[in-house]
Design a protein around this motif. Structure first.
Motif, PDB file in Angstrom:
ATOM      1  N   ALA A 148       0.841  -1.204   0.000  1.00 42.15           N
ATOM      2  CA  ALA A 148       0.000   0.000   0.000  1.00 42.15           C
ATOM      3  C   ALA A 148       0.880   1.259   0.000  1.00 42.15           C
ATOM      4  O   ALA A 148       0.610   2.231  -0.715  1.00 42.15           O
ATOM      5  CB  ALA A 148      -0.936  -0.010   1.200  1.00 42.15           C
ATOM      6  N   THR A 188       0.510   3.975  -2.957  1.00 41.18           N
ATOM      7  CA  THR A 188      -0.319   5.146  -2.631  1.00 41.18           C
ATOM      8  C   THR A 188       0.335   6.455  -3.078  1.00 41.18           C
ATOM      9  O   THR A 188       1.522   6.697  -2.833  1.00 41.18           O
ATOM     10  CB  THR A 188      -0.569   5.202  -1.108  1.00 41.18           C
ATOM     11  N   VAL A 215      -5.125   3.818  -1.685  1.00 40.70           N
ATOM     12  CA  VAL A 215      -5.120   2.354  -1.580  1.00 40.70           C
ATOM     13  C   VAL A 215      -5.498   1.907  -0.172  1.00 40.70           C
ATOM     14  O   VAL A 215      -4.908   2.356   0.811  1.00 40.70           O
ATOM     15  CB  VAL A 215      -3.716   1.801  -1.948  1.00 40.70           C
TER      16      VAL A 215
END
Ligand SMILES: NC(=O)C1=CN([C@@H]2O[C@H](COP(=O)(O)OP(=O)(O)OC[C@H]3O[C@@H](n4cnc5c(N)ncnc54)[C@H](O)[C@@H]3O)[C@@H](O)[C@H]2O)C=CC1
Ligand SMILES: O=C(CO)COP(=O)(O)O
Length: 240
Positions: free
Chosen positions: A185, A189, A195
Motif C-alpha cells: 500500500a 499510494t 489504496v
C-alpha cells in the motif's frame, strides 16, 4: 522482511502494456521518494519491433516513454525497461504481475528457481485461468507455481486516467501477512491513487474480475439504447 539490499526493497514489474506502464510510472514516483525502496523500477517488456525498426525496450529507455502502450506520458528516468525476464526479476524482492492473464502461467513457469528467497508478489491482473479442473484465480496460479505469497490490487482503475493523475482508488487483498500488504500500500499510494487493504484475496480478486463482466453488459445496454432502467437491472445483477 530481510531483503539483502541494505534494507531497501527492489521492485520489478512483469508487464509493460497500458496498465503495466502506468503502474511502473506510479511506483517509480514513490521509489524515488521513499527511503525504504531502491529508486530503480525494473519493467519486463515483452519485446516488440516498432514500425521504425527500433526495439520497444530500447525506445522506452531512450525516451522514458512507452510509445506503443502509453504514448505521450513520461514514465520517469528510474523506470528501466528490460526485455530479459530473468534479468528483470533477478534482484527484485517485490514483484508486480500486470500482464494479460493468458500469459501468466507461461511466465511463472519460466521464473521457477529464478527468484530471490523471500520475494513477495502482487497481481494487478483481472481475469482467471479456466482449467479442466475448474477456474483458478491468478494470485493462486502465481502462489502455486512459484511458492510465493501473492497479494492482489484491484479497483475501477482505467490506466489512462491514472496516467494523467486523475483521482482513483484501489483495494489490496491479502492473506495473513498484514505487514506485506501495508508495504504494498505504501508503494502504490499517491495523492491521486488511494489504496486500502483488506484481508480477503479471493473477495477482492473476484470483485475486480467480475465487475468487468457487468461493465460489458452495461456497455451492451448503452449500445442497444435500452435505457437506464435496464442498466440498473444489469448493475443489480437481476437481468442475468
Ligand atoms: N488497461 C487498464 O486500464 C487496466 C488493465 N488491467 C489489467 O491489467 C492486465 C494488463 O492489461 P494491459 O496493461 O491493459 O495490457 P495491454 O493490452 O495494454 O498490453 C498487452 C501486453 O501484453 C504483452 N504481450 C503480448 N504478447 C505477449 C506474450 N506472448 N507474453 C507476454 N506478454 C505479451 C504486450 O507486449 C503488452 O505489454 C490485464 O489483466 C488487465 O485486465 C487492470 C486495470 C486497468
Ligand atoms: O478493469 C479494468 C479497469 O478497471 C480494465 O480491465 P481490462 O483491461 O481487462 O478491460
Amino acid at each position: 522482511m530481510e531483503n539483502g539490499h541494505a534494507g531497501k526493497h527492489r521492485v520489478a514489474v512483469i508487464g509493460s502494456g497500458n496498465w503495466g506502464s502506468v503502474a511502473s510510472r506510479l511506483l517509480a514516483s514513490n521509489t524515488a521518494k521513499l527511503p525504504s525502496f531502491h529508486d530503480e523500477v525494473r519493467m519486463w517488456v515483452f519485446e516488440e519491433t516498432l514500425p521504425t525498426g527500433e526495439k520497444l525496450s530500447e525506445s522506452i529507455n531512450q525516451a522514458h516513454e512507452n510509445c506503443k502502450y502509453l504514448p505521450g506520458i513520461k514514465l520517469g528516468t528510474n523506470v528501466i525497461a528490460d526485455p530479459d525476464l530473468e534479468s528483470a526479476v533477478k534482484d527484485a524482492d517485490m514483484l508486480v504481475f500486470v500482464t494479460p492473464h493468458q500469459f501468466v502461467e507461461g511466465i511463472c513457469k519460466k521464473l521457477v528457481g529464478k527468484l530471490r528467497p523471500g520475494v513477495e508478489a502482487i497481481s494487478l491482473i483481472k481475469g482467471m485461468e479456466v482449467k479442466m479442473e475448474g477456474p483458478c484465480m491468478i494470485s493462486k496460479l502465481i502462489t502455486d507455481t512459484l511458492g510465493i505469497n501473492c497479494c492482489v490490487l484491484m479497483g475501477a482503475n482505467i490506466a489512462n486516467e491514472i496516467a494523467v493523475e486523475k483521482f482513483s482508488e484501489a483495494t489490496i487483498g491479502y492473506r495473513e501477512d498484514k505487514e506485506a500488504a501495508n508495504r504494498w500500500a505504501k508503494l502504490f499510494t499517491t495523492p491521486y491513487f488511494l489504496v486500502a487493504i483488506v484481508e480477503d484475496i479471493e473477495g477482492v480478486e473476484l470483485c475486480g474480475t467480475l465487475k468487468n463482466v457487468v461493465a460489458i453488459a452495461a456497455g451492451l445496454v448503452d449500445g442497444l439504447d435500452m435505457g437506464n432502467n435496464t442498466k440498473v437491472s444489469i448493475l443489480l445483477l437481476k437481468a442475468f
